[in-house]
Motif scaffolding. Structure first.
Motif, PDB file in Angstrom:
ATOM      1  N   THR A  85      -4.494   1.868 -15.220  1.00 45.56           N
ATOM      2  CA  THR A  85      -3.826   2.609 -13.822  1.00 45.56           C
ATOM      3  C   THR A  85      -3.831   1.568 -12.891  1.00 45.56           C
ATOM      4  OG1 THR A  85      -5.643   3.930 -13.018  1.00 45.56           O
ATOM      5  CG2 THR A  85      -4.153   4.857 -14.803  1.00 45.56           C
ATOM      6  N   HIS A  89      -1.192  -0.428 -10.946  1.00 44.33           N
ATOM      7  CA  HIS A  89      -1.080  -0.677  -9.418  1.00 44.33           C
ATOM      8  C   HIS A  89      -0.833  -1.831  -8.773  1.00 44.33           C
ATOM      9  CE1 HIS A  89      -3.323  -1.530  -5.486  1.00 44.33           C
ATOM     10  NE2 HIS A  89      -2.406  -0.655  -5.055  1.00 44.33           N
ATOM     11  N   SER A  92       2.837  -2.872  -9.842  1.00 43.68           N
ATOM     12  CA  SER A  92       3.779  -2.311  -8.944  1.00 43.68           C
ATOM     13  C   SER A  92       4.206  -2.943  -7.537  1.00 43.68           C
ATOM     14  CB  SER A  92       3.284  -0.634  -8.385  1.00 43.68           C
ATOM     15  OG  SER A  92       2.390  -0.995  -7.504  1.00 43.68           O
ATOM     16  N   ASN A 113       1.677   0.777 -19.471  1.00 48.08           N
ATOM     17  CA  ASN A 113       1.484   2.330 -19.374  1.00 48.08           C
ATOM     18  C   ASN A 113       1.298   2.973 -20.742  1.00 48.08           C
ATOM     19  OD1 ASN A 113       3.598   4.780 -17.320  1.00 48.08           O
ATOM     20  ND2 ASN A 113       1.872   5.147 -19.116  1.00 48.08           N
ATOM     21  N   TYR A 120       4.295   7.121 -16.218  1.00 52.64           N
ATOM     22  CA  TYR A 120       4.010   7.080 -14.731  1.00 52.64           C
ATOM     23  C   TYR A 120       4.380   5.953 -14.160  1.00 52.64           C
ATOM     24  CZ  TYR A 120      -0.374   5.131 -13.538  1.00 52.64           C
ATOM     25  OH  TYR A 120      -1.437   4.330 -13.134  1.00 52.64           O
ATOM     26  N   SER A 121       4.440   4.923 -14.767  1.00 51.03           N
ATOM     27  CA  SER A 121       4.500   3.384 -14.132  1.00 51.03           C
ATOM     28  C   SER A 121       5.728   3.286 -13.083  1.00 51.03           C
ATOM     29  CB  SER A 121       4.514   2.522 -15.276  1.00 51.03           C
ATOM     30  OG  SER A 121       4.715   1.126 -14.773  1.00 51.03           O
ATOM     31  N   PHE A 124       5.163   5.861 -10.190  1.00 49.36           N
ATOM     32  CA  PHE A 124       4.262   5.348  -9.147  1.00 49.36           C
ATOM     33  C   PHE A 124       4.446   4.438  -8.249  1.00 49.36           C
ATOM     34  CE2 PHE A 124       0.752   2.242  -8.347  1.00 49.36           C
ATOM     35  CZ  PHE A 124      -0.097   3.091  -7.748  1.00 49.36           C
ATOM     36  N   HIS A 128       4.136   4.743  -4.483  1.00 44.65           N
ATOM     37  CA  HIS A 128       3.146   4.260  -3.810  1.00 44.65           C
ATOM     38  C   HIS A 128       3.609   3.014  -2.730  1.00 44.65           C
ATOM     39  CE1 HIS A 128      -0.778   2.036  -3.742  1.00 44.65           C
ATOM     40  NE2 HIS A 128      -0.206   0.821  -3.783  1.00 44.65           N
ATOM     41  N   ASP A 143      -0.021  10.646  -1.356  1.00 45.37           N
ATOM     42  CA  ASP A 143      -1.525  10.515  -1.672  1.00 45.37           C
ATOM     43  C   ASP A 143      -2.305  11.694  -0.751  1.00 45.37           C
ATOM     44  OD1 ASP A 143      -3.550   8.951  -2.774  1.00 45.37           O
ATOM     45  OD2 ASP A 143      -4.208   8.493  -0.728  1.00 45.37           O
ATOM     46  N   TYR A 170      -2.619  14.726  -8.780  1.00 49.77           N
ATOM     47  CA  TYR A 170      -1.850  13.484  -8.316  1.00 49.77           C
ATOM     48  C   TYR A 170      -0.441  13.521  -9.002  1.00 49.77           C
ATOM     49  CZ  TYR A 170      -4.971  10.818  -5.551  1.00 49.77           C
ATOM     50  OH  TYR A 170      -5.553  10.340  -4.476  1.00 49.77           O
TER      51      TYR A 170
END
Length: 323
Positions: A85, A89, A92, A113, A120-121, A124, A128, A143, A170
């Motif tokens: 995960t 990040h 991303s 993922n 969720y990639s 996110f 994010h 967040d 989340y």
């Protein structure tokens, strides 16, 4: 069970987040930091190896007793999946292929993922970027816990349950705080993930599928690495919004612990964030930081002054442009 936390609201502030101004000041003094703003190709091979490692694990657990399936899901799979995960990040932020190949990063994020089990990639990435641009923004930054979380999880026992259930909060929090229309990339992410999950079930069996999903649920809940969720932005010290962690678990998490450095320079890959701290040491060494995520989890649960309300929150000024 335990005293009720006295705090009944978030810490509302009326100043801008500190990261943009500090970034400008540091770059003016140390322009060589710009040379670190480049992709990290090693991410491609590291992520690929983690995905392949979980595929091997699916095979190894398929005939184990259920107790050993859950044991290995927590003892091994949880570390891999949580690390994945945090690799997502990194992706991303386009750290794998660079900003000029943004779509390559999106497709690679879908590949990373796969062992998580839940798509969720792409989502996110969308949320994010808002977190970075509008840190603490009311109704924008997902967040930040909901008012219900702050109100209900206000005792030692309830905060413990909140930590255990963090991945669920989340996952569903964006639907209540900042729902967005579904994009075609999110649909593709979901279709690919469902096909992968069904394939795991038919090739390896139900135990491998449960191992995969349990590794994600357990790894993102009550787990040493999960201390970073709380360590990053929960206000243990009044007036301090972001905290770094300089302990050994950074080795498994792409240096996500260097969180002040990351928010100051989100386009620098995790592997180079220790260099940012080294170059601009006077800006970071005196900021409050952590050396243990386990201690962060313990303090959050047991400290009667800390709860999900312990976040700095702000109303956004000017035009808001969401990802």
């Amino acid at each position: 069970m335990g005293n009720r936390v006295a705090r009944e609201d978030f810490e509302w502030v009326y100043t801008d987040q500190p990261h943009a101004s500090r970034r400008q000041e540091i770059l003016a003094k140390y322009p060589e930091i710009k040379s670190l703003m480049k992709p990290d190709p090693n991410l491609i091979w590291i992520i690929t190896m983690m995905v392949l490692t979980q595929l091997v694990a699916f095979y190894l657990v398929k005939d184990l007793d259920w107790k050993w399936v859950i044991f290995w899901a927590y003892a091994f799979g949880s570390c891999i999946n949580h690390s994945v995960t945090l690799a997502i990040h990194e992706v991303s932020h386009n750290s794998a292929f660079g900003h000029y190949r943004a779509m390559w990063n999106r497709w690679f994020g879908m590949f990373a993922n796969l062992p998580i089990g839940v798509p969720y990639s792409i989502s996110f990435k969308r949320y994010h970027m808002d977190h970075h641009r509008y840190l603490g923004g009311d109704g924008i930054d997902v967040d930040i816990p909901t008012d219900f979380e702050g109100w209900f999880f206000c005792t030692t026992f309830r905060k413990f349950i909140w930590v255990v259930l963090q991945p669920l909060f989340y996952a569903f929090r964006p639907l209540f705080i900042n729902p967005k229309p579904i994009t075609y990339l999110e649909i593709i992410n979901t279709v690919i993930q469902v096909i992968f999950d069904v394939t795991v079930y038919y090739v390896f069996g139900i135990k491998s599928l449960v191992y995969m999903l349990a590794a994600s649920l357990l790894g993102l809940g009550l787990h040493p690495i999960s201390g970073h969720f709380i360590a990053e932005h929960y206000m243990f010290l009044k007036g301090h919004e972001t905290y770094s962690y300089y302990g050994p678990l950074n080795l498994l998490t792409f240096n996500v612990g260097y969180h002040n450095e990351h928010h100051d320079f989100p386009n620098i890959p995790g592997k180079s964030l220790p260099l940012v701290r080294k170059i601009a040491a006077e800006y970071y060494d005196n900021l409050p930081h952590y050396n243990s995520w386990i201690r962060v989890l313990y303090d959050f649960v047991t400290d009667d002054t800390i709860s999900p309300y312990s976040r700095m929150k702000r109303h956004q000024k000017g035009k808001v442009v969401l990802e």
